[in-house]
Every structure is written in structure tokens, then in C-alpha cells.
Write a protein that holds these residues in place. Structure first.
Motif, PDB file in Angstrom:
ATOM      1  N   ALA A 196     -19.705 -50.468  -2.186  1.00  0.00           N
ATOM      2  CA  ALA A 196     -19.583 -51.016  -0.831  1.00  0.00           C
ATOM      3  C   ALA A 196     -20.510 -52.208  -0.653  1.00  0.00           C
ATOM      4  O   ALA A 196     -20.163 -53.186   0.009  1.00  0.00           O
ATOM      5  N   ASN A 197     -21.703 -52.129  -1.228  1.00  0.00           N
ATOM      6  CA  ASN A 197     -22.681 -53.220  -1.209  1.00  0.00           C
ATOM      7  C   ASN A 197     -23.211 -53.406  -2.620  1.00  0.00           C
ATOM      8  O   ASN A 197     -23.355 -52.433  -3.355  1.00  0.00           O
ATOM      9  N   PHE A 198     -23.507 -54.647  -2.979  1.00  0.00           N
ATOM     10  CA  PHE A 198     -24.013 -54.910  -4.325  1.00  0.00           C
ATOM     11  C   PHE A 198     -24.807 -56.202  -4.329  1.00  0.00           C
ATOM     12  O   PHE A 198     -24.757 -56.988  -3.369  1.00  0.00           O
ATOM     13  N   ILE A 199     -25.551 -56.412  -5.419  1.00  0.00           N
ATOM     14  CA  ILE A 199     -26.280 -57.656  -5.624  1.00  0.00           C
ATOM     15  C   ILE A 199     -25.848 -58.243  -6.969  1.00  0.00           C
ATOM     16  O   ILE A 199     -25.177 -57.572  -7.759  1.00  0.00           O
ATOM     17  N   CYS A 200     -26.247 -59.449  -7.237  1.00  0.00           N
ATOM     18  CA  CYS A 200     -25.842 -60.107  -8.487  1.00  0.00           C
ATOM     19  C   CYS A 200     -26.360 -59.380  -9.719  1.00  0.00           C
ATOM     20  O   CYS A 200     -25.741 -59.459 -10.777  1.00  0.00           O
ATOM     21  N   ASP A 201     -27.463 -58.639  -9.592  1.00  0.00           N
ATOM     22  CA  ASP A 201     -27.954 -57.852 -10.733  1.00  0.00           C
ATOM     23  C   ASP A 201     -26.885 -56.871 -11.204  1.00  0.00           C
ATOM     24  O   ASP A 201     -26.712 -56.659 -12.399  1.00  0.00           O
ATOM     25  N   ASP A 202     -26.157 -56.270 -10.254  1.00  0.00           N
ATOM     26  CA  ASP A 202     -25.082 -55.339 -10.609  1.00  0.00           C
ATOM     27  C   ASP A 202     -24.003 -56.057 -11.421  1.00  0.00           C
ATOM     28  O   ASP A 202     -23.470 -55.509 -12.393  1.00  0.00           O
ATOM     29  N   ILE A 203     -23.714 -57.286 -11.032  1.00  0.00           N
ATOM     30  CA  ILE A 203     -22.691 -58.071 -11.716  1.00  0.00           C
ATOM     31  C   ILE A 203     -23.167 -58.453 -13.120  1.00  0.00           C
ATOM     32  O   ILE A 203     -22.420 -58.337 -14.094  1.00  0.00           O
ATOM     33  N   HIS A 204     -24.421 -58.897 -13.229  1.00  0.00           N
ATOM     34  CA  HIS A 204     -24.963 -59.275 -14.541  1.00  0.00           C
ATOM     35  C   HIS A 204     -24.970 -58.084 -15.494  1.00  0.00           C
ATOM     36  O   HIS A 204     -24.627 -58.226 -16.682  1.00  0.00           O
TER      37      HIS A 204
END
Length: 175
Positions: free
Chosen positions: A105-113
Motif C-alpha cells: 500500500a505504501n513503499f519507498i524507493c529502497d523497496d524498489i531497489h
């Protein structure tokens, strides 16, 4: 230095800052040449004389000789970084953003990396290449910024604040 634009050859003067490092921004109706160091227009006035009639009807184009704004410089840099990352990298990176947005539901770019690393996506030539990807994800309605910032988990970023994104496509798992 001479360059060819829209079928004509034009002389480019050095920038006020002394640089000859330029980028040509060629459009259908006009071409602009910018210094890569400071962003000033460095095109020879003879080219502008050829545009006088068109400029009188289109006053916005009179800005050709003005320095670029911060927003214009940002957009040009993002376009350049996106091109340098390559079409294939951008498509795969956007797919990873979609995967994360579907699961969180919520995320930051660290999750994507972290997901990109798990999937074997190569590290881009410049980590700022993620900026245009995130901008595109927001534009496409995949996610949006919440206005909240938290410290990054990546040690190399020294706890710098990173934006928290809200997924617009999150699908909650059925229990």
C-alpha cells in the motif's frame, strides 16, 4: 564551432562561462543550443534573425535567448538520464515499480531497489535514473507521493530522507 540544424549551418560561439560543451535541442520550428555547463543559450544571432517573423507571431519563443529556469534544467537532465539508461532498462524498472505497488500500500524507493536486485536488473549508470521512472509511475497513476519522508535503509545514502509513495494499484491479499 559550426553545427547543422534544420538544413542550415550555424556558427556557435563559446558560452560566457568559456565552455564549448553544448547540446542542440532541435524542434520543428526552432533549434536552441545550450551550454552543458551553465545552461545558457549559445546560439549565433544569425539563426535568431531567421526566426524573427515567426517570433513576432509566437512571443513565447522570444525566450530562446534567456537562461533556462531551474525546472527546465531539471527536466532536461531527467530526459538525458532516461535516454542514457536505455529503453529496455526503463521498461523493466517501471515493471518493478508496478510489482511493488501491487504488493504494498505504501513503499519507498529502497523497496524498489531491493526488488530490482532480486530480479537481476542491472544497476543503472546513474542512480538518478530512477527519478524519471518514478515520475512516469506517478503520471501513469501507479503511485503518488504522500508528502511524507523517512530515512533510507541504504547505508550508502547516510539516512537521507526518501519519499513515501502510496500505491494506486495495491491489491490486498484475501485472507
Amino acid at each position: 564551432m559550426k553545427t547543422t540544424m534544420n538544413g542550415g549551418e550555424y556558427e556557435i560561439n563559446p558560452c560566457k562561462c568559456g565552455s564549448m560543451a553544448v547540446e542542440v535541442d532541435a524542434g520543428i520550428m526552432a533549434c536552441r543550443v545550450f551550454c552543458l555547463i551553465c545552461g545558457n543559450s549559445v546560439i549565433q544571432s544569425t539563426f535568431l534573425e531567421g526566426l524573427d517573423a515567426w517570433n513576432k507571431e509566437n512571443p513565447v519563443q522570444r525566450q530562446i535567448g534567456l537562461p533556462l529556469t531551474g525546472r527546465q534544467l531539471r527536466d532536461r537532465a531527467m530526459d538525458r538520464i532516461e535516454r542514457n539508461a536505455g529503453w529496455d532498462w526503463n521498461v523493466m524498472a517501471l515493471d518493478i515499480v508496478k510489482r511493488i505497488a501491487t504488493r504494498h500500500a505504501n513503499f519507498i524507493c529502497d523497496d524498489i531497489h531491493e526488488e530490482a536486485e532480486r530480479m537481476g536488473l542491472r544497476v543503472p549508470h546513474d542512480l538518478r535514473a530512477w527519478g524519471p521512472v518514478m515520475k512516469k509511475a506517478v503520471t501513469l497513476g501507479i503511485c503518488g507521493k504522500t508528502g511524507t519522508y523517512i530515512p533510507t535503509r541504504r547505508p550508502s545514502r547516510h539516512s537521507a530522507p526518501v519519499a513515501v509513495y502510496e500505491s494506486k494499484i495495491y491489491r490486498e491479499k484475501a485472507s
